[in-house]
Design a protein around this motif. Structure first.
Motif, short mmCIF file in Angstrom:
data_model
loop_
_atom_site.label_atom_id
_atom_site.label_comp_id
_atom_site.label_asym_id
_atom_site.label_seq_id
_atom_site.Cartn_x
_atom_site.Cartn_y
_atom_site.Cartn_z
N SER A 20 33.37 -42.33 59.17
CA SER A 20 33.12 -43.52 58.24
C SER A 20 31.55 -43.25 57.49
N PRO A 21 31.36 -43.59 56.25
CA PRO A 21 30.18 -43.54 55.77
C PRO A 21 29.14 -44.19 56.40
N ARG A 22 27.90 -43.73 56.36
CA ARG A 22 26.72 -44.19 57.24
C ARG A 22 26.29 -45.44 56.34
N GLY A 23 26.77 -45.76 55.24
CA GLY A 23 26.50 -46.93 54.41
C GLY A 23 27.04 -48.24 54.62
N ALA A 27 33.42 -49.69 62.85
CA ALA A 27 33.52 -49.13 64.35
C ALA A 27 34.87 -48.43 64.39
N ASN A 28 34.68 -47.30 65.03
CA ASN A 28 35.94 -46.37 65.13
C ASN A 28 36.45 -46.31 66.52
N ILE A 29 37.41 -47.05 66.54
CA ILE A 29 37.95 -47.68 67.72
C ILE A 29 39.45 -47.45 67.78
N PRO A 30 40.20 -47.29 68.83
CA PRO A 30 41.79 -47.35 68.83
C PRO A 30 42.05 -48.74 68.36
N THR A 31 43.32 -48.84 67.63
CA THR A 31 43.81 -50.11 67.33
C THR A 31 44.54 -50.54 68.49
N LYS A 32 45.26 -49.79 69.32
CA LYS A 32 46.12 -50.40 70.53
C LYS A 32 45.86 -49.35 71.55
N ILE A 33 45.80 -49.96 72.88
CA ILE A 33 45.86 -49.23 73.99
C ILE A 33 46.96 -49.81 75.05
N THR A 34 47.61 -49.09 75.63
CA THR A 34 48.48 -49.81 76.84
C THR A 34 48.06 -49.01 78.14
N PHE A 47 30.23 -46.03 65.99
CA PHE A 47 29.98 -47.11 64.91
C PHE A 47 29.05 -46.64 63.89
N THR A 48 29.02 -47.22 62.78
CA THR A 48 28.10 -46.69 61.63
C THR A 48 27.41 -48.24 61.18
N CYS A 100 29.48 -46.58 71.39
CA CYS A 100 29.72 -47.88 72.05
C CYS A 100 30.97 -47.85 73.20
N THR A 101 31.18 -46.60 73.58
CA THR A 101 32.23 -46.72 74.51
C THR A 101 32.18 -47.54 75.68
#
Length: 231
Positions: A20-23, A27-34, A47-48, A100-101
């Motif tokens: 994602s652009p730094r501007g 947050a780049n996070i998976p949408t679902k996890i089982t 995150f940016t 942010c893991t």
């Protein structure tokens, strides 16, 4: 050391495939996890944010993982975490590297739902990434391992299982002794594979009886796969 290596690798990755652009506040996070009940899961997160227009030095970084209004994890050592999450979460990310893991251990059925990340830079701004949550689904039944056997004089049996927690991987064991070779392989941002290979010279007593591979997951749940060695 292994945990540091794959965590540093996460810094170079994003779950949705495009940085994602730094501007923007993204947050780049998976949408679902089982996740298996009782096991653990690593939630990858980068995150940016819009860079400040002034020349302020950003030297304070406070991160929170939240479920609703509850703080379930933070990088502040003495923060009071609710009892149901105390000692079950670990903030793994380095916020100065935009990571942010988080690790969630001992997953419970009550963990089902959405979690989101919040960043606070007291000398700049604060922001909750509620538009980029991750939904945790919890399953009660463990998956049996995949089992395959090759014969070339010796028996070469391979047993493998996928999981979501590289720091505390499942344990694989065999019903027969032999040379055992094990390793863990990263498949993608969310999945790792634990592989165990058993090599042995078969005896007459080994034929027409089951060869078992058992997986024991974090939390104690087990599952088994079997094959019959034919003459």
């Amino acid at each position: 050391m292994a945990l540091k290596l794959w965590l540093s690798f996460l810094l170079l990755q994003v779950t949705h495939g495009v940085q994602s652009p730094r501007g923007q506040w993204t947050a780049n996070i998976p949408t679902k996890i089982t996740v298996l009940q009782g096991s653990c899961v690593v939630i990858p997160c980068t995150f940016t944010f819009p860079m400040p227009t002034s020349k302020k030095i950003l030297n304070r970084w406070i991160g929170f993982w939240k479920k609703g209004n509850k703080v379930v994890s933070t990088n502040i050592p003495k923060w009071k975490i609710p009892k149901e999450y105390k000692k079950r979460t670990q903030f793994l990310g380095d916020l100065t590297s935009r990571n942010c893991t988080m690790l969630l251990d001992g997953v419970r059925m009550t963990d089902v739902g959405s979690f989101y990340f919040r960043i606070e830079m007291p000398q700049y701004k604060r922001y909750s990434y509620i538009q980029n949550p991750v939904t945790i689904n919890v399953t009660r039944n463990p998956q049996p391992p995949s089992l395959s056997v090759k014969r070339d004089g010796k028996v070469i049996a391979t047993c493998s299982v996928t999981h979501s927690c590289p720091s505390i991987p499942p344990q694989l064991s065999w019903s027969r002794s032999g040379i055992v070779i094990s390793h863990i392989k990263k498949l993608n941002q969310l999945k790792w594979k634990t592989v165990s290979t058993l090599i042995f010279q078969p005896l007459p007593a080994d034929f027409n009886k089951p060869l078992n591979c058992t997986v024991k997951y974090r939390g104690g749940k087990q599952a088994k796969s079997s094959t019959i060695l034919k003459i």
